[in-house]
Every structure is written in C-alpha cells, then in structure tokens.
Enzyme design. Sequence first.
Site, PDB file in Angstrom:
ATOM      1  N   SER A 197       0.844  -1.195   0.000  1.00 28.39           N
ATOM      2  CA  SER A 197       0.000   0.000   0.000  1.00 28.39           C
ATOM      3  C   SER A 197       0.884   1.251   0.000  1.00 28.39           C
ATOM      4  O   SER A 197       1.688   1.417  -0.921  1.00 28.39           O
ATOM      5  CB  SER A 197      -0.967  -0.036   1.189  1.00 28.39           C
ATOM      6  OG  SER A 197      -1.989   0.920   1.036  1.00 28.39           O
ATOM      7  N   GLU A 329      -8.954  -4.861  -3.907  1.00 31.32           N
ATOM      8  CA  GLU A 329      -8.286  -3.981  -2.952  1.00 31.32           C
ATOM      9  C   GLU A 329      -9.274  -3.127  -2.146  1.00 31.32           C
ATOM     10  O   GLU A 329      -9.431  -3.282  -0.940  1.00 31.32           O
ATOM     11  CB  GLU A 329      -7.311  -3.066  -3.686  1.00 31.32           C
ATOM     12  CG  GLU A 329      -6.235  -3.777  -4.469  1.00 31.32           C
ATOM     13  CD  GLU A 329      -5.006  -4.079  -3.640  1.00 31.32           C
ATOM     14  OE1 GLU A 329      -5.034  -3.833  -2.419  1.00 31.32           O
ATOM     15  OE2 GLU A 329      -4.022  -4.561  -4.218  1.00 31.32           O
ATOM     16  N   HIS A 420      -7.715  -5.608   0.459  1.00 25.28           N
ATOM     17  CA  HIS A 420      -6.442  -4.951   0.727  1.00 25.28           C
ATOM     18  C   HIS A 420      -5.748  -5.608   1.923  1.00 25.28           C
ATOM     19  O   HIS A 420      -6.375  -5.838   2.952  1.00 25.28           O
ATOM     20  CB  HIS A 420      -6.740  -3.479   1.028  1.00 25.28           C
ATOM     21  CG  HIS A 420      -5.602  -2.539   0.885  1.00 25.28           C
ATOM     22  ND1 HIS A 420      -4.845  -2.450  -0.250  1.00 25.28           N
ATOM     23  CD2 HIS A 420      -5.090  -1.611   1.747  1.00 25.28           C
ATOM     24  CE1 HIS A 420      -3.935  -1.510  -0.095  1.00 25.28           C
ATOM     25  NE2 HIS A 420      -4.052  -0.991   1.107  1.00 25.28           N
TER      26      HIS A 420
END
Length: 505
Positions: A197, A329, A420
Amino acid sequence: MTDDSTTTADAPVVRTTHGAVRGVWRGAGRERSAAFLGIPFAAPPVGELRFAAPVPPEPWEGVRDAVEPGPTPQRRPFAEVTSIPEPSYPGDATLNVNVFTPAPGGEDALPVLVWIHGGGYKAGSPSSPWYDGAAFNRDGVVTVSVSYRLGFDGFGFIEGAPANRGLLDQAAALAWVRDNIAAFGGDPGRVTIAGQSAGGGSVLAMFACPPASGLFSGAISHSGALDPLPADEARERSERLAAALSVEPTLAGFRSVSEDAILDATDAMAAPPAGAGLPPGEVVDAMLTGPAFGGITFIPYLDDATLTDPVAAVAASDVPLVMGTVAHEFTFIGQMMAPLFGDADVPDLLRGSVVGPVADAHVAAHPDLSGPLLVGQLMTDKMFRGPLVRFLAARASGGAASSWAYDFRWPNASNGLVAHCAEIPFAFDLLDAPQVETSSGPDAPQELANEMHADWVGFISTGAMPWQQWTPAESLAKVYDTPTRVEERYRLEGEIDALLGGHHG
C-alpha cells in the site's frame, strides 16, 4: 515466538556504527533466530530536529537493550479496526528499525529484505506481528522493518524544511542498513526493498528519491499506492492547515503548535466522500476523477531533491522489480457508496461515465460482483491495478529488464472478496499471526503461503522470479490462488487507466 534465552550472557550482541545492541534469541533448531527491536537509525525528530531531515543518532556507551519495540511515528491508528494489527508505542525516538536475523555476527552475507509498512502515509507500524521476519530467517534471509514520519510530520509542505521527510527517513534507514547489516549477517550488496500500500508506493518512490540511489538491488511493490501531489497543491494544503491552527505556514509557525493539535486539525481537513450530494449519474465520474487518496491530506509530493517523477525513474532503472495487487483492494468502497446510487442501474451509470467504452467489458470481467461493487472495483482499478500497468509499461518502453507481475486472488470465505492487505501473511508465511483469520478466512491454505513465500525468498536471493517476465504484449502475471497459475492479467485495467488519463491525482 517466544524467547528461549533467560540470561543476558546468552543474548546475542551486535556492534553497530553507533554502539552495541543486545537482542533476544527466539525459537529452536532451524527456527532459531535473533530479534533486535527499536534500534535507532536517526536522532529523535523533536526540538530543533522537528520537521528537519534525519540526522544520525548520538552514539551510546555500553550495550543497549534492543528487546522491546521502539517508539512509533504512528500516534493514532488509521481506524478503530484495521486489517493489520498496527501497534503504537509512545516516545520520541521514533526513527528506528527492527532487525530479524538467523546469524548475528555471521560471515555468510545473507540476502536482506527491508520492509516498509503501509497505512496511507498517515498511520501504520513497523512492529506489526505481520512483519516479523521469523519465516524469512528460517529460509536464510535477514529481515529489517523500518519506521518513517507520517502525515504532516512526514509529508506536509513547510517553507524552510526539507520536502518529503518521510521518504528521507526511509532513505536514511536504507543507508543504516548499508552501513550495519553485515554485522547482523546480511549482505549490504543484496538488499531488496518491499512494502504494501503506502509502503508499496514508498518502494516505487525510492527509485525516484535521489538519497536512496544505489541503496537497494531489488524491489517488491505490494499494492503500491503512489500518486504524488504537485508541489503547489502540497503547499496549498499546508497553508489551509496553518490557517486552521492560526499560525503562519512556516517552520517556526508549525513548530509552535503541538503534535496533537496538528493531528486534530488534519483530521478536520479530511475531504468528504467523492460524489456526496451529486445525482447518481454524476457519482461515478466524481469518484473516478477525484483525488486517488480521497480524504488523506498529506502524501508524498513532487520535489527535485526528494521525489522526482516516479514513473520515469522506475522506467529508467535496471533494478529488478516485482509488482502485484490483490483482486478486490478497495472494492468494499462500493458498498459504502451504495446510498449515492439509489435505484439507478449501475451498468447504465458506468456506460455513461468516463470509463463508458469499457463498461460492458468491466461488467463481464467481474461476474462475481454486482451493483455498487462494480463501482468499487473501478476504485480498485484506479488506485492499484491500473497504475501497475502504467509503471510496468513505462518500464518496458524504457528498456528496463527484469519485471514481474502477480495477482493475489485467494478469497475470504466470509464475503468472497480478496481485500487490501490479504496477501501479506502469505508472503511472510505467518498464517498463524493475529487477525489473519479475519483477513483471509479460517481456511487459508498453508500450501499457498509456502509457494508465495518461497517465490519471495527466491527473488530476494537471486533477483528473479520463477515465471515469465511482464511485457505489454503478453501481460503475464502469476495468479496466487488454488491452484496457482501464470496467465494474462491486467489488460483491461490498463485500458481503464488510459481512459482515466489525467485524472489520477
């Protein structure tokens, strides 16, 4: 893991450039390794060093205990509930590293993994149990997790202060690794940087950060989120923060207010959800053409000294690079935004939006999704999957070799999504870590973790992955699911990214 050493005499001791540190042994047999926690790589960024570039820590006499996590730049978690357990620890000496090694003081010169945590550039912790290097140590890799300044402290524009202080912290941590990792049994010439990320975005940023040049030999970007602001936009955001704090937007002005006051004012500046208050027909375009980081105010910004054009830098580099994402995600955003669509037919909304030319292909590509989740998937494509194609295509056109892509698709049985952060415990081979069951479901397959982790160990050791490299012509990626396979991926997401054009930031 537990400490199987009960006396100071048994504890591992390593001498760094600033002083000796005492760690702790963990495990036994092949699982035996040493952990050194909270070693400072820079002086505490307080007082005259607040908002300054990182400087080396003061040397210390004797042996410093490194058996507890160091203070974290994270003062407040990203949210009440996060996918990854991200503990905060108080204190001023927030610029520190954790080192996990199977051979402190050894002469084997093992390959090194340096992990940069995520958290939207505003949160996250290097001391998450998900980032423990135990399994990498078992397989002959020295592992380092690093901290860096977050939010306004790390990324706010301040006249008279260096830009992107959080990136400078990461580069300083890499310089510390270069100078010290041999004493922990690592090879300073074989350092792979990786992160997820904002950490994956930071990996890409290191290619474009001049102080980091030459400090790493491989890179893995998990769900890399890097969409830097223009400097004038970063300046404008800091000026708004200063106005909210009733101070001048200068180094002296920001130093005159407390960290808590800045955090409070930053929270108050968070942007409302894109599309709020608009008719359903305009919501999709508002979401897709608004800022990629939504309500996150302070993120990396372009600057000649600290962050040049990251796409161009990645394209020009010959450092081997792996990039990948997970299937869904931020697709959950669609559920959150569902009230904005009312009773409208979502496929029709997509056909009338900026992605209209591929709307039907998008719907057909996701038979497992419907309604607002189809819009949420476009947010996943906008922030993560499309930019992957942009970076790798630029890299291919620039003549850079050694690029691989992956697509993690093991679903959480509770909701069918691959959200995610889901892949991290597989890469680290830590399926028994806290909260993994919540993220991946109760039946996460160990065999998938074995394979993904082995691929990561191989890349860190050799600079190569065991599947075909990515090219625009074939767009091949390894799919981490059961079974694993290599097939074409990301072509549609590349088309979506091209349609979004100048709407990435």
